[in-house]
Design an enzyme around this catalytic site. Structure first.
Site, PDB file in Angstrom:
ATOM      1  N   HIS A  17       0.839  -1.205   0.000  1.00 50.58           N
ATOM      2  CA  HIS A  17       0.000   0.000   0.000  1.00 50.58           C
ATOM      3  C   HIS A  17       0.875   1.257   0.000  1.00 50.58           C
ATOM      4  O   HIS A  17       0.598   2.225  -0.702  1.00 50.58           O
ATOM      5  CB  HIS A  17      -0.865   0.062   1.279  1.00 50.58           C
ATOM      6  N   LYS A  41     -15.522  -7.804   4.148  1.00 49.79           N
ATOM      7  CA  LYS A  41     -14.407  -8.114   5.050  1.00 49.79           C
ATOM      8  C   LYS A  41     -14.757  -7.808   6.495  1.00 49.79           C
ATOM      9  O   LYS A  41     -15.469  -6.842   6.770  1.00 49.79           O
ATOM     10  CB  LYS A  41     -13.170  -7.285   4.652  1.00 49.79           C
ATOM     11  N   ARG A  90      -1.918  -5.207  -8.317  1.00 52.50           N
ATOM     12  CA  ARG A  90      -0.747  -6.039  -8.060  1.00 52.50           C
ATOM     13  C   ARG A  90      -0.505  -7.057  -9.158  1.00 52.50           C
ATOM     14  O   ARG A  90       0.616  -7.366  -9.517  1.00 52.50           O
ATOM     15  CB  ARG A  90      -0.914  -6.792  -6.732  1.00 52.50           C
ATOM     16  N   SER A 128      -2.933  -7.695   2.899  1.00 54.30           N
ATOM     17  CA  SER A 128      -3.193  -7.608   4.343  1.00 54.30           C
ATOM     18  C   SER A 128      -3.696  -8.956   4.872  1.00 54.30           C
ATOM     19  O   SER A 128      -3.348  -9.369   5.980  1.00 54.30           O
ATOM     20  CB  SER A 128      -4.240  -6.535   4.631  1.00 54.30           C
TER      21      SER A 128
HETATM   22  O1  PNS Z   1      -8.852  -2.563   0.296  1.00 57.97           O
HETATM   23  P1  PNS Z   1     -10.145  -3.039  -0.276  1.00 57.97           P
HETATM   24  O2  PNS Z   1     -10.904  -3.865   0.747  1.00 57.97           O
HETATM   25  O3  PNS Z   1      -9.984  -3.770  -1.580  1.00 57.97           O
HETATM   26  O4  PNS Z   1     -11.005  -1.697  -0.573  1.00 57.97           O
HETATM   27  C1  PNS Z   1     -12.308  -1.789  -1.094  1.00 57.97           C
HETATM   28  C2  PNS Z   1     -13.052  -0.470  -0.885  1.00 57.97           C
HETATM   29  C3  PNS Z   1     -13.100  -0.129   0.593  1.00 57.97           C
HETATM   30  C4  PNS Z   1     -12.355   0.637  -1.649  1.00 57.97           C
HETATM   31  C5  PNS Z   1     -14.510  -0.650  -1.444  1.00 57.97           C
HETATM   32  O5  PNS Z   1     -15.141  -1.708  -0.784  1.00 57.97           O
HETATM   33  C6  PNS Z   1     -15.333   0.628  -1.321  1.00 57.97           C
HETATM   34  O6  PNS Z   1     -15.240   1.501  -2.143  1.00 57.97           O
HETATM   35  N1  PNS Z   1     -16.148   0.724  -0.234  1.00 57.97           N
HETATM   36  C7  PNS Z   1     -16.988   1.882  -0.001  1.00 57.97           C
HETATM   37  C8  PNS Z   1     -18.459   1.549  -0.351  1.00 57.97           C
HETATM   38  C9  PNS Z   1     -18.687   1.623  -1.847  1.00 57.97           C
HETATM   39  O7  PNS Z   1     -18.630   2.669  -2.460  1.00 57.97           O
HETATM   40  N2  PNS Z   1     -18.977   0.447  -2.447  1.00 57.97           N
HETATM   41  C10 PNS Z   1     -19.271   0.327  -3.855  1.00 57.97           C
HETATM   42  C11 PNS Z   1     -18.019   0.110  -4.676  1.00 57.97           C
HETATM   43  S1  PNS Z   1     -18.395  -0.074  -6.385  1.00 57.97           S
END
Ligand code: PNS
Length: 163
Positions: A17, A41, A90, A128
């Protein structure tokens, strides 16, 4: 002034990250790292703990801010007035999920563009989830995360937290 929003679970932040964030900090005037909810998660660290670890990791980078948001990413892009969303890519295996998310976000807000940066190859397999699993099984994660993150995971394990 150009700015980019880097959202993620960051549970906890890894060197992968940080590699992505520091690359972005060389391109954009401001990088806002935002801890967000991924409904798929179950985090080990609270929002506040994740923010503290990120703040410590980025303390030498004056153009990186750490924050969090609840709700939709497209709303956060408006709220923080950023030009785009940053995500790390990645490997090819990340692509499908990221592609879907980027296009869905643009469907929800046609100004929401996503920019992808590739971390250094040495971090292409760092996640993670694997870091936590290795640490909870007693393995050495020191080359994948900052020292204080290793300590924070160790403390969780000793406190009896479960993954
Ligand atoms: O590190 P991650 O878990 O891959 O991040 C994913 C994250 C937190 C960026 C994604 O789940 C997100 O954008 N969450 C906020 C809610 C949202 O907008 N969801 C719709 C995404 S299309």
């Amino acid at each position: 002034m150009s700015s980019i929003l880097y959202p993620g679970s960051f549970d906890p932040v890894t060197n992968g990250h940080l590699d992505v964030a520091f690359r972005a900090a060389r391109i954009f005037d401001k990088v806002i790292i935002a801890v967000a909810v991924n409904s798929e998660k179950k985090p080990l660290f609270s929002f506040d703990e994740r923010i503290e670890l990120l703040k410590h990791a980025c303390r030498d980078h004056k153009n990186i801010e750490i924050t969090s948001f609840q709700g939709l990413l497209v709303n956060a892009v408006n709220e923080f007035k950023t030009d785009a969303v940053l995500r790390g890519l990645r490997a090819v295996s990340d692509f499908e999920y990221e592609f879907q998310m980027a296009l869905m976000n643009r469907q929800l807000n046609d100004k929401c563009e996503t920019i992808f940066l590739m971390p250094s190859p040495e971090y292409s397999y760092v996640s993670s989830r694997l870091i936590k699993e290795i640490a909870f099984c007693g393995g050495d994660i020191s080359e994948f995360v900052p020292d204080f993150v290793t300590g924070a995971i160790k403390a969780k394990r000793e406190k009896g937290s479960v993954l």
